[in-house]
Design an enzyme around this catalytic site. Structure first.
Site, PDB file in Angstrom:
ATOM      1  N   SER A 270     -19.024   9.293 -38.535  1.00  0.00           N
ATOM      2  CA  SER A 270     -18.952  10.135 -37.248  1.00  0.00           C
ATOM      3  C   SER A 270     -17.565  10.644 -37.028  1.00  0.00           C
ATOM      4  O   SER A 270     -17.290  11.066 -35.742  1.00  0.00           O
ATOM      5  CB  SER A 270     -19.388   9.082 -35.945  1.00  0.00           C
ATOM      6  OG  SER A 270     -18.599   8.240 -35.677  1.00  0.00           O
TER       7      SER A 270
ATOM      8  N   GLU B 258       1.086   3.592   2.042  1.00  0.00           N
ATOM      9  CA  GLU B 258       1.857   4.164   3.217  1.00  0.00           C
ATOM     10  C   GLU B 258       3.123   3.204   3.490  1.00  0.00           C
ATOM     11  O   GLU B 258       4.179   3.869   3.777  1.00  0.00           O
ATOM     12  CB  GLU B 258       1.153   3.854   4.580  1.00  0.00           C
ATOM     13  CG  GLU B 258      -0.171   4.503   4.580  1.00  0.00           C
ATOM     14  CD  GLU B 258      -1.304   3.792   3.765  1.00  0.00           C
ATOM     15  OE1 GLU B 258      -1.200   3.051   2.598  1.00  0.00           O
ATOM     16  OE2 GLU B 258      -2.815   3.557   4.301  1.00  0.00           O
TER      17      GLU B 258
ATOM     18  N   GLY C  86     -26.853   5.078 -28.783  1.00  0.00           N
ATOM     19  CA  GLY C  86     -27.960   5.621 -27.946  1.00  0.00           C
ATOM     20  C   GLY C  86     -28.833   4.182 -27.221  1.00  0.00           C
ATOM     21  O   GLY C  86     -29.196   4.582 -26.289  1.00  0.00           O
TER      22      GLY C  86
ATOM     23  N   THR D 243     -21.593  -0.277 -33.002  1.00  0.00           N
ATOM     24  CA  THR D 243     -20.607   0.650 -32.818  1.00  0.00           C
ATOM     25  C   THR D 243     -19.441  -0.057 -33.480  1.00  0.00           C
ATOM     26  O   THR D 243     -18.438   0.703 -33.924  1.00  0.00           O
ATOM     27  CB  THR D 243     -20.380   1.007 -31.310  1.00  0.00           C
ATOM     28  OG1 THR D 243     -21.640   1.758 -30.818  1.00  0.00           O
ATOM     29  CG2 THR D 243     -19.170   2.143 -31.205  1.00  0.00           C
TER      30      THR D 243
ATOM     31  N   HIS E  45       0.805  -1.211   0.027  1.00  0.00           N
ATOM     32  CA  HIS E  45      -0.046  -0.124   0.041  1.00  0.00           C
ATOM     33  C   HIS E  45       0.938   1.287   0.075  1.00  0.00           C
ATOM     34  O   HIS E  45       2.044   1.223   0.190  1.00  0.00           O
ATOM     35  CB  HIS E  45      -0.889  -0.004   1.271  1.00  0.00           C
ATOM     36  CG  HIS E  45      -2.054  -1.163   1.162  1.00  0.00           C
ATOM     37  ND1 HIS E  45      -2.998  -1.346   2.119  1.00  0.00           N
ATOM     38  CD2 HIS E  45      -2.337  -1.704   0.216  1.00  0.00           C
ATOM     39  CE1 HIS E  45      -3.746  -2.166   1.869  1.00  0.00           C
ATOM     40  NE2 HIS E  45      -3.477  -2.851   0.641  1.00  0.00           N
TER      41      HIS E  45
HETATM   42  N1  LIG Z   1      -4.806   3.156   3.022  1.00  0.00           N
HETATM   43  C1  LIG Z   1      -4.872   2.454   2.034  1.00  0.00           C
HETATM   44  N2  LIG Z   1      -3.724   2.366   1.174  1.00  0.00           N
HETATM   45  C2  LIG Z   1      -3.660   1.835   0.020  1.00  0.00           C
HETATM   46  O1  LIG Z   1      -2.557   2.232  -0.582  1.00  0.00           O
HETATM   47  C3  LIG Z   1      -4.366   0.828  -0.278  1.00  0.00           C
HETATM   48  N3  LIG Z   1      -4.359   0.109  -1.164  1.00  0.00           N
HETATM   49  C4  LIG Z   1      -5.563   0.696   0.546  1.00  0.00           C
HETATM   50  N4  LIG Z   1      -6.527  -0.362   0.407  1.00  0.00           N
HETATM   51  C5  LIG Z   1      -7.352  -0.773   1.295  1.00  0.00           C
HETATM   52  O2  LIG Z   1      -7.078  -2.253   1.660  1.00  0.00           O
HETATM   53  C6  LIG Z   1      -7.798  -3.074   0.822  1.00  0.00           C
HETATM   54  C7  LIG Z   1      -7.096  -3.957  -0.018  1.00  0.00           C
HETATM   55  O3  LIG Z   1      -6.299  -4.496   0.778  1.00  0.00           O
HETATM   56  P1  LIG Z   1      -5.357  -5.671   0.056  1.00  0.00           P
HETATM   57  O4  LIG Z   1      -4.345  -4.790  -0.891  1.00  0.00           O
HETATM   58  O5  LIG Z   1      -5.933  -6.838  -0.567  1.00  0.00           O
HETATM   59  O6  LIG Z   1      -4.395  -5.954   1.214  1.00  0.00           O
HETATM   60  C8  LIG Z   1      -8.866  -2.337  -0.129  1.00  0.00           C
HETATM   61  O7  LIG Z   1      -9.905  -2.698  -0.374  1.00  0.00           O
HETATM   62  C9  LIG Z   1      -8.852  -0.703   0.784  1.00  0.00           C
HETATM   63  O8  LIG Z   1      -9.623  -0.936   1.749  1.00  0.00           O
HETATM   64  N5  LIG Z   1      -5.775   1.566   1.700  1.00  0.00           N
HETATM   65 ZN   LIG Z   2      -2.773  -0.750   3.785  1.00  0.00          ZN
END
Ligand SMILES: Nc1nc(O)c(N)c(N[C@@H]2O[C@H](COP(=O)(O)O)[C@@H](O)[C@H]2O)n1
Ligand SMILES: [Zn+2]
Length: 364
Positions: A163, A47, A289, A191, A45
């Site tokens: 188009s 962080e 459409g 399309t 993630h």
């Molecule tokens: N805070 C935060 N930072 C990120 O970079 C994230 N990807 C998320 N995701 C949260 O965690 C769920 C996914 O978890 P896993 O990647 O499968 O461990 C996703 O649904 C968010 O709730 N949050």
């Molecule tokens: Zn996380």
């Protein structure tokens, strides 16, 4: 700092589904010591990347993150624990995570550990960043965007179906950019036959060559044998069909690598359910459409993006962007919310959000 988080998050646009786009910035005495974004589901993630970059400078630092840090074991371990372990002092959160596995739990865990947490900074922008993820998590279906280009007299093509092009080059380039942020694009049989679109992002920028899954909804399979969309070198194609359409075309496109999936009832709702199952968060409707009207009627469109060119083509039989919704009075018109209008040279982009349809207003 939160705007920077959003900017970082966007660098992975189109590549994070079913996960959200998230950006994170870590500061010490106002100076950035670490940054990160979530690149892809299954990878760490945002962080975690920012903490890695900050190293020991994360001690006593302020962390800005566009989405609440998670506190669950998913594909990756909880970020709240990583932040606690890094001994950060303060966490500034853009929005609470709607994922029920988190949903306030990450914030509570940080506070419990004595970390100051501020919630809701640039919240509207953070929510807009992840409108696809929010829709997916809260409604178990992708966020639908209906995009079209029309002339000033409301036509998307000549009466003969020609188009190319309604909108100007800059507007078309904006559409390529939009495609690169989406997980799938849906069109119908007509399309494919009439426009022969490639539906790719045309590699809008060096760092974003993402192409969405191209989806053709076709009951009849009355499709051309030769079409750009059957070339799966740069983007995959899925044909959703119903019953026994044309077996010859079926074989020919399958031989080229196109996936064909027969379903019992081919409707916009069924198509979106299938795309949800495949992990999509944002789906672009670039159809004609008739299909657009069905998608709206079934609540599969949340946002409308209308590119308007200052041209008049005329023609009673010239198609318009939305077919019959069964309305007879102007008071029944669907009004968009949060409308914005942007000039793109001499073209305009008007966009806004649709209310979910009331079942008594729109025939299904
Ligand atoms: N805070 C935060 N930072 C990120 O970079 C994230 N990807 C998320 N995701 C949260 O965690 C769920 C996914 O978890 P896993 O990647 O499968 O461990 C996703 O649904 C968010 O709730 N949050
Ligand atoms: Zn996380």
């Amino acid at each position: 700092m939160m705007q920077r988080c959003i900017q970082l998050a966007r660098s992975a646009a189109g590549r994070t589904a079913p996960n959200p786009m998230v950006g994170c910035v870590i500061t010490q005495q106002g100076e950035i010591v670490g940054e990160g974004f979530h690149p892809k589901a299954g990878e760490p993630h945002a962080e975690v990347f920012a903490l890695r970059a900050a190293g020991t400078r994360a001690h006593g630092a302020t962390v800005y993150v566009s989405l609440e840090p998670c506190n669950h074991y998913g594909r990756t371990p909880p970020c709240a624990e990583a932040l606690i372990k890094a001994q950060v002092s303060r966490v500034v959160v853009g929005m609470v995570d709607p994922d029920p596995r988190v949903s306030g739990g990450g914030i509570a865990r940080l506070r419990e550990a004595g970390i100051e947490v501020i919630v809701g900074v640039e919240e509207a922008a953070c929510r807009q960043l992840n409108e696809g993820f929010i829709q997916r998590v809260l409604h178990q279906r992708p966020f639908g965007i209906l995009k079209y280009a029309m002339t000033l007299d409301g036509k998307i093509a000549t009466p003969q179906g020609h188009s190319a092009w309604v909108s100007n080059e800059a507007a078309r380039s904006q559409v390529h950019q939009l495609r690169s942020t989406c997980d799938a694009i849906i069109i119908g049989t007509h399309t494919v036959a009439r426009d022969n679109p490639s539906l790719t992002s045309h590699c809008v920028s060096q760092d974003n060559c993402h192409n969405p899954l191209r989806v053709v909804m076709s009951r009849s399979l009355q499709l051309p044998v030769e079409a750009q969309i059957w070339d799966v070198t740069h983007a995959p194609t899925l044909v959703l069909t119903q019953g026994n359409g044309n077996p010859q075309i079926l074989q020919q496109i399958q031989d080229q690598g196109v996936e064909v999936l027969p379903v019992d009832q081919l409707t916009p709702q069924v198509a979106m359910a299938e795309l949800y199952r495949r992990g999509c968060a944002t789906v672009l409707w670039e159809c004609g459409g008739t299909l657009a009207a069905a998608a709206i009627a079934q609540g599969m469109v949340q946002k409308v993006m209308a590119f308007i060119a200052p041209k008049v083509i005329g023609g009673v039989g010239a198609p318009s962007p939305v077919g019959n919704l069964g309305f007879s009075r102007m008071s029944q018109a669907l009004e968009l919310n949060q409308v914005t209008c942007e000039a793109i040279g001499t073209n305009f982009l008007i966009q806004g959000y649709l209310e979910p349809p009331k079942s008594d207003e729109i025939p299904r």
